[in-house]
Enzyme design. Structure first.
Site, PDB file in Angstrom:
ATOM      1  N   HIS A 118      -2.866  -2.012 -15.182  1.00 38.17           N
ATOM      2  CA  HIS A 118      -3.933  -1.928 -14.184  1.00 38.17           C
ATOM      3  C   HIS A 118      -5.197  -1.574 -14.987  1.00 38.17           C
ATOM      4  O   HIS A 118      -5.691  -0.453 -14.932  1.00 38.17           O
ATOM      5  CB  HIS A 118      -3.587  -0.831 -13.176  1.00 38.17           C
ATOM      6  CG  HIS A 118      -4.366  -0.877 -11.897  1.00 38.17           C
ATOM      7  ND1 HIS A 118      -5.511  -1.637 -11.734  1.00 38.17           N
ATOM      8  CD2 HIS A 118      -4.190  -0.224 -10.711  1.00 38.17           C
ATOM      9  CE1 HIS A 118      -5.971  -1.459 -10.507  1.00 38.17           C
ATOM     10  NE2 HIS A 118      -5.187  -0.617  -9.869  1.00 38.17           N
ATOM     11  N   LYS A 153       3.557 -23.663   2.344  1.00 39.92           N
ATOM     12  CA  LYS A 153       4.078 -25.042   2.225  1.00 39.92           C
ATOM     13  C   LYS A 153       4.771 -25.266   0.885  1.00 39.92           C
ATOM     14  O   LYS A 153       5.129 -26.389   0.545  1.00 39.92           O
ATOM     15  CB  LYS A 153       2.927 -26.043   2.382  1.00 39.92           C
ATOM     16  CG  LYS A 153       2.154 -25.889   3.681  1.00 39.92           C
ATOM     17  CD  LYS A 153       0.870 -26.719   3.645  1.00 39.92           C
ATOM     18  CE  LYS A 153      -0.120 -26.234   4.680  1.00 39.92           C
ATOM     19  NZ  LYS A 153      -1.484 -26.734   4.433  1.00 39.92           N
ATOM     20  N   ARG A 173      -8.090   0.803  -2.396  1.00 41.39           N
ATOM     21  CA  ARG A 173      -9.191   1.134  -3.313  1.00 41.39           C
ATOM     22  C   ARG A 173      -9.613  -0.021  -4.203  1.00 41.39           C
ATOM     23  O   ARG A 173     -10.804  -0.304  -4.343  1.00 41.39           O
ATOM     24  CB  ARG A 173      -8.797   2.301  -4.222  1.00 41.39           C
ATOM     25  CG  ARG A 173      -8.957   3.635  -3.605  1.00 41.39           C
ATOM     26  CD  ARG A 173      -7.867   4.575  -4.074  1.00 41.39           C
ATOM     27  NE  ARG A 173      -6.651   4.225  -3.393  1.00 41.39           N
ATOM     28  CZ  ARG A 173      -6.314   4.719  -2.205  1.00 41.39           C
ATOM     29  NH1 ARG A 173      -7.049   5.629  -1.648  1.00 41.39           N
ATOM     30  NH2 ARG A 173      -5.226   4.327  -1.586  1.00 41.39           N
ATOM     31  N   THR A 174      -8.659  -0.656  -4.857  1.00 42.01           N
ATOM     32  CA  THR A 174      -9.024  -1.702  -5.820  1.00 42.01           C
ATOM     33  C   THR A 174      -9.708  -2.847  -5.078  1.00 42.01           C
ATOM     34  O   THR A 174     -10.744  -3.361  -5.527  1.00 42.01           O
ATOM     35  CB  THR A 174      -7.773  -2.198  -6.581  1.00 42.01           C
ATOM     36  OG1 THR A 174      -7.059  -1.050  -7.039  1.00 42.01           O
ATOM     37  CG2 THR A 174      -8.150  -3.046  -7.765  1.00 42.01           C
ATOM     38  N   ARG A 214      -4.579  -9.167  -7.507  1.00 40.28           N
ATOM     39  CA  ARG A 214      -3.597  -8.058  -7.460  1.00 40.28           C
ATOM     40  C   ARG A 214      -2.279  -8.709  -7.076  1.00 40.28           C
ATOM     41  O   ARG A 214      -2.209  -9.406  -6.050  1.00 40.28           O
ATOM     42  CB  ARG A 214      -4.071  -7.048  -6.414  1.00 40.28           C
ATOM     43  CG  ARG A 214      -3.014  -6.167  -5.756  1.00 40.28           C
ATOM     44  CD  ARG A 214      -2.453  -5.080  -6.620  1.00 40.28           C
ATOM     45  NE  ARG A 214      -3.394  -4.073  -7.056  1.00 40.28           N
ATOM     46  CZ  ARG A 214      -3.511  -2.850  -6.539  1.00 40.28           C
ATOM     47  NH1 ARG A 214      -2.734  -2.487  -5.535  1.00 40.28           N
ATOM     48  NH2 ARG A 214      -4.372  -1.983  -7.023  1.00 40.28           N
TER      49      ARG A 214
HETATM   50  N1   CP Z   1      -5.532   3.085  -7.378  1.00 39.55           N
HETATM   51  C1   CP Z   1      -5.187   1.936  -6.750  1.00 39.55           C
HETATM   52  O1   CP Z   1      -4.901   0.914  -7.391  1.00 39.55           O
HETATM   53  O2   CP Z   1      -5.237   2.029  -5.399  1.00 39.55           O
HETATM   54  P1   CP Z   1      -4.939   0.827  -4.379  1.00 39.55           P
HETATM   55  O3   CP Z   1      -3.494   0.464  -4.550  1.00 39.55           O
HETATM   56  O4   CP Z   1      -5.271   1.387  -3.023  1.00 39.55           O
HETATM   57  O5   CP Z   1      -5.826  -0.319  -4.778  1.00 39.55           O
END
Ligand code: CP
Length: 360
Positions: A175, A121, A92-93, A142
């Protein structure tokens, strides 16, 4: 791909001192010309900003419905490029940020793991991010490590070419853009019942390792008379730092392991899964904690207006039979992520006036 060398560990003078400061003292560092530049923590957002962003997201959503509106949106940042650096799994993110970029016309590059980059490397993550900044105007990351987005933004802000860093999830800590879409969803779900003020929100599941419930708890301080119910098995209770934050801001909260007792009391139920990716041995955690699942039979226990939410992905926390109920908000919630992330990017690049002008 075989790694040729261990990751190079670099020393950044001043980083440890900066990292150890309270978040309130660090927020200024992630601003540029008085506005948010890097999005690192949920504590960066105040109510005025949240309302502005939700309004902007509504307008982007409306514009995107027509060909002319979509063309206008995609002309706004056609001259900009973004890098999606997602080295922790995401659906999703990643996709909502990617499509938010597409909506606004940004060209997007991506890296979804360290095994095909020069990190094999031995290149450090900090040098890797700095390299992205040589080519793009925005970095969205992420990462499994707590503090990763913060450190890379801190490093970049001291270079000749600082580009904004958006934290798409860093370890089990924060998050912040998920919290934005959660607030946007709550606001939309409650639009006919007076908005978020005065509402009771239950957060259920692995609250100890879930970063979404942490970031959402921080954001709820912006609303009046909100009450939080933390519903978790003893091993996954919310961590003390968040409870201390709530106490400091006089936000009432209750803790319980009796999910059914909370169901009739609340206006929203925010389900989460067991975050076993943070366990030393993830496969050893096979318990699914059914007492913390929401099943079809529970629909009769909740308010007619109660919003059932989940950041997703889900496992067994919400029975599929619940999906058809109009109170199941989680599929709307994940789509909201694209609109609010587009609004955030428009804000970071200061093109929101052009969007708002379409409605003048
Ligand atoms: N809600 C969320 O962060 O989903 P993903 O891990 O799929 O990005």
């Amino acid at each position: 791909m075989e790694r040729y060398a261990e990751t190079t560990k670099q020393t950044y003078e001043g980083w440890d001192e900066f990292y150890s400061k309270p978040v309130d003292e660090k927020i200024e560092f992630f601003k540029m010309k008085g506005r948010v530049f890097d999005i690192i923590y949920a504590q960066q957002f105040d109510r005025q900003f949240l309302e502005h962003l939700c309004d902007l997201a509504d307008k982007i959503r409306l514009l995107a419905k027509t060909k002319m509106g979509a063309q206008k949106l995609s002309s706004l940042l056609h001259h900009k490029r973004a890098m999606l650096y997602f080295v922790q799994p995401s659906t999703r993110t990643f996709l909502s940020f990617q499509n938010a970029c597409h909506l606004l016309g940004l060209n997007v590059s991506e890296s979804r793991g360290t095994s095909t980059s020069s990190e094999v490397k031995g290149e450090s993550p900090e040098d890797t991010i700095r390299t992205f900044a040589s080519y793009v105007d925005l970095i969205i990351s992420r990462h499994p490590e707590t503090g990763f987005a913060e450190k890379t933004a801190w490093v970049l802000n001291q270079t000749e070419r600082p580009v904004p860093v958006l934290n798409g999830g860093s370890g089990s800590d924060q998050h912040p853009t998920q919290a934005l879409l959660d607030i946007y969803t709550l606001q939309r779900e409650f639009q006919n019942i007076g908005g978020l003020d005065g509402k009771k929100i239950a957060m259920v599941g692995d609250l100890k390792r879930g970063r979404t419930v942490r970031s959402l708890s921080y954001l709820l301080k912006n609303y009046k008379d909100v009450t939080i119910y933390y519903v978790a098995p003893d091993v996954f209770r919310m961590r003390d730092d968040i409870k201390e934050f709530l106490k400091r801001h006089a936000i009432p909260y209750y803790e319980t392991d009796n999910f059914e007792s909370v169901m009739p009391k609340v206006d929203a139920i925010y389900m989460t899964r067991i975050q076993n990716e943070y366990a030393a041995d993830p496969k050893s955690e096979t318990e699914t904690f059914p007492a913390f699942h929401f099943r079809k039979e529970h629909l009769a226990k909740i308010h007619a207006h109660c919003a059932i939410m989940h950041p997703l992905p889900r496992r067994y926390e919400i029975e599929v039979a619940v999906d058809k109920d109009p109170r199941a908000a989680y599929w709307r919630q994940e789509r909201n992520g694209m609109w609010i992330r587009a609004a955030l990017i428009a804000h970071v690049f200061r093109v929101e006036e052009e969007i708002l002008a379409e409605f003048a």
